[in-house]
Design a protein around this motif. Sequence first.
Motif, PDB file in Angstrom:
ATOM      1  N   LEU A 141       0.812  -1.222   0.000  1.00 32.01           N
ATOM      2  CA  LEU A 141       0.000   0.000   0.000  1.00 32.01           C
ATOM      3  C   LEU A 141       0.844   1.271   0.000  1.00 32.01           C
ATOM      4  O   LEU A 141       0.292   2.371  -0.031  1.00 32.01           O
ATOM      5  CB  LEU A 141      -0.924   0.006   1.219  1.00 32.01           C
ATOM      6  N   ARG A 142       2.166   1.130   0.050  1.00 28.50           N
ATOM      7  CA  ARG A 142       3.016   2.317   0.103  1.00 28.50           C
ATOM      8  C   ARG A 142       2.786   3.288  -1.054  1.00 28.50           C
ATOM      9  O   ARG A 142       2.828   4.512  -0.844  1.00 28.50           O
ATOM     10  CB  ARG A 142       4.491   1.908   0.164  1.00 28.50           C
ATOM     11  N   PRO A 143       2.546   2.826  -2.302  1.00 29.12           N
ATOM     12  CA  PRO A 143       2.297   3.807  -3.372  1.00 29.12           C
ATOM     13  C   PRO A 143       1.143   4.750  -3.070  1.00 29.12           C
ATOM     14  O   PRO A 143       1.113   5.873  -3.579  1.00 29.12           O
ATOM     15  CB  PRO A 143       1.999   2.920  -4.591  1.00 29.12           C
ATOM     16  N   TRP A 144       0.203   4.308  -2.231  1.00 30.85           N
ATOM     17  CA  TRP A 144      -0.953   5.155  -1.913  1.00 30.85           C
ATOM     18  C   TRP A 144      -0.817   5.868  -0.569  1.00 30.85           C
ATOM     19  O   TRP A 144      -1.307   6.976  -0.401  1.00 30.85           O
ATOM     20  CB  TRP A 144      -2.230   4.304  -1.908  1.00 30.85           C
ATOM     21  N   ILE A 145      -0.161   5.241   0.378  1.00 29.23           N
ATOM     22  CA  ILE A 145      -0.069   5.846   1.707  1.00 29.23           C
ATOM     23  C   ILE A 145       1.344   6.310   2.046  1.00 29.23           C
ATOM     24  O   ILE A 145       1.559   6.935   3.084  1.00 29.23           O
ATOM     25  CB  ILE A 145      -0.539   4.868   2.805  1.00 29.23           C
ATOM     26  N   GLY A 146       2.305   6.033   1.154  1.00 23.76           N
ATOM     27  CA  GLY A 146       3.690   6.399   1.433  1.00 23.76           C
ATOM     28  C   GLY A 146       3.883   7.893   1.620  1.00 23.76           C
ATOM     29  O   GLY A 146       4.667   8.332   2.471  1.00 23.76           O
ATOM     30  N   GLY A 147       3.169   8.692   0.804  1.00 21.25           N
ATOM     31  CA  GLY A 147       3.289  10.142   0.939  1.00 21.25           C
ATOM     32  C   GLY A 147       2.848  10.620   2.307  1.00 21.25           C
ATOM     33  O   GLY A 147       3.510  11.463   2.933  1.00 21.25           O
ATOM     34  N   PHE A 148       1.723  10.085   2.780  1.00 22.96           N
ATOM     35  CA  PHE A 148       1.235  10.457   4.119  1.00 22.96           C
ATOM     36  C   PHE A 148       2.236  10.030   5.186  1.00 22.96           C
ATOM     37  O   PHE A 148       2.534  10.795   6.118  1.00 22.96           O
ATOM     38  CB  PHE A 148      -0.115   9.788   4.372  1.00 22.96           C
ATOM     39  N   ILE A 149       2.781   8.802   5.063  1.00 23.92           N
ATOM     40  CA  ILE A 149       3.759   8.302   6.028  1.00 23.92           C
ATOM     41  C   ILE A 149       4.988   9.202   6.074  1.00 23.92           C
ATOM     42  O   ILE A 149       5.485   9.566   7.152  1.00 23.92           O
ATOM     43  CB  ILE A 149       4.169   6.853   5.680  1.00 23.92           C
ATOM     44  N   ASP A 150       5.489   9.581   4.892  1.00 20.87           N
ATOM     45  CA  ASP A 150       6.701  10.403   4.830  1.00 20.87           C
ATOM     46  C   ASP A 150       6.459  11.814   5.342  1.00 20.87           C
ATOM     47  O   ASP A 150       7.353  12.418   5.948  1.00 20.87           O
ATOM     48  CB  ASP A 150       7.236  10.446   3.395  1.00 20.87           C
ATOM     49  N   ARG A 151       5.257  12.353   5.099  1.00 22.97           N
ATOM     50  CA  ARG A 151       4.961  13.715   5.555  1.00 22.97           C
ATOM     51  C   ARG A 151       4.725  13.790   7.057  1.00 22.97           C
ATOM     52  O   ARG A 151       4.837  14.858   7.649  1.00 22.97           O
ATOM     53  CB  ARG A 151       3.725  14.271   4.823  1.00 22.97           C
ATOM     54  N   HIS A 152       4.358  12.669   7.650  1.00 23.49           N
ATOM     55  CA  HIS A 152       4.008  12.667   9.071  1.00 23.49           C
ATOM     56  C   HIS A 152       4.929  11.725   9.855  1.00 23.49           C
ATOM     57  O   HIS A 152       4.468  10.960  10.696  1.00 23.49           O
ATOM     58  CB  HIS A 152       2.541  12.256   9.255  1.00 23.49           C
ATOM     59  N   LYS A 153       6.225  11.798   9.569  1.00 23.03           N
ATOM     60  CA  LYS A 153       7.175  10.922  10.255  1.00 23.03           C
ATOM     61  C   LYS A 153       7.158  11.080  11.773  1.00 23.03           C
ATOM     62  O   LYS A 153       7.236  10.079  12.499  1.00 23.03           O
ATOM     63  CB  LYS A 153       8.585  11.143   9.701  1.00 23.03           C
ATOM     64  N   PRO A 154       7.061  12.312  12.297  1.00 29.28           N
ATOM     65  CA  PRO A 154       6.999  12.433  13.773  1.00 29.28           C
ATOM     66  C   PRO A 154       5.782  11.723  14.365  1.00 29.28           C
ATOM     67  O   PRO A 154       5.897  11.059  15.401  1.00 29.28           O
ATOM     68  CB  PRO A 154       6.931  13.949  14.004  1.00 29.28           C
TER      69      PRO A 154
END
Length: 328
Positions: free
Chosen positions: A184-197
């Motif tokens: 699912l990273r292609p769809w949720i990876g951006g959110f994960i990377d933007r909200h690392k904290p």
Amino acid sequence: MLRRLSALFDPFLLMLIGTVTLASLLPARGWGASIAGWLADGAILLLFFLHGAKLSRAAIVAGASKWKLHLAVLATSFLFYPLLGLGAEAVAWQVAPAMAAGLLYLSLLPSTVQSSIAFTSIAGGDVPAAIGSASLSSIVGIFATPLLAQWLMGAGGSSGAQALDAILKIGGQLLLPFAAGHMLRPWIGGFIDRHKPLVGRVDRGSILFLVYTVFSAAVVEGLWHQTDVGDLLAALAIGVVMLAIVLVATLWASRALGWAREDEIVWRFCGSKKSLVAGVPLAAAIFPPAQVGMLLLPLMIFHQAQLMICSVMAKRYATQKGPAGVAA
């Protein structure tokens, strides 16, 4: 001096100590323990889902060309370290048996990811290769650590049917959520990377809850009647000796092979580290809850020791133009 000490000391360890203290004073019992066990299973699923979602394929591909280095890191983590763990368990006659087993367990774990990459960067090593090696170690650990624990520690039972049931359980709890998160990273990876904290806080919160759950079960079973300060100090000493052996062996081996300084740094940091973040949920999935608390004590002690020693090593590498000496 205080600033230097704070830089060496992992704040997360304070939270772990606080969680263990809470579990010691107010352990979950009865129906509370049952609810905590269900929530702990959910925390394991969430942790490995997030681990899969955070894994960047591009980062792995960037360092994939150094396959010999990656194989060396894997061999150190899952072959050389377990041999040391068996030796540590054999000589740890002065500590409680479960603590000795904990020394063996920590030797079966994969490498850390974040700290290995951070120390490689500070030391001037090949960061893309470190990302590839540490990430690959984490993936292989999902398979290798449970299998090694079943083979060397009898986790999940000694019969073939029990071992198969344990492997299927581990696959369902660890591998499937990890694979789902990565797919699912292609769809949720951006959110994960933007909200690392935020993701980091969820990671740490899940681990702390798992620690509370397993230590509650261990306390109810008499954890602190089975171990004392002497056991903890012995586990620290043996763990540091294991780490020193690996650091010296990887240094000598990399020099004997004529590897570049950047690759030497990756091998030493990625090959010598053991992951607390992976070790807690893996132990909770592999072993009965009452055993996990004692097994994790050596890992928690080792976690802080490796951070302090590798921090000093990384800074020494950074201040030298050539490879650091054996004392690093």
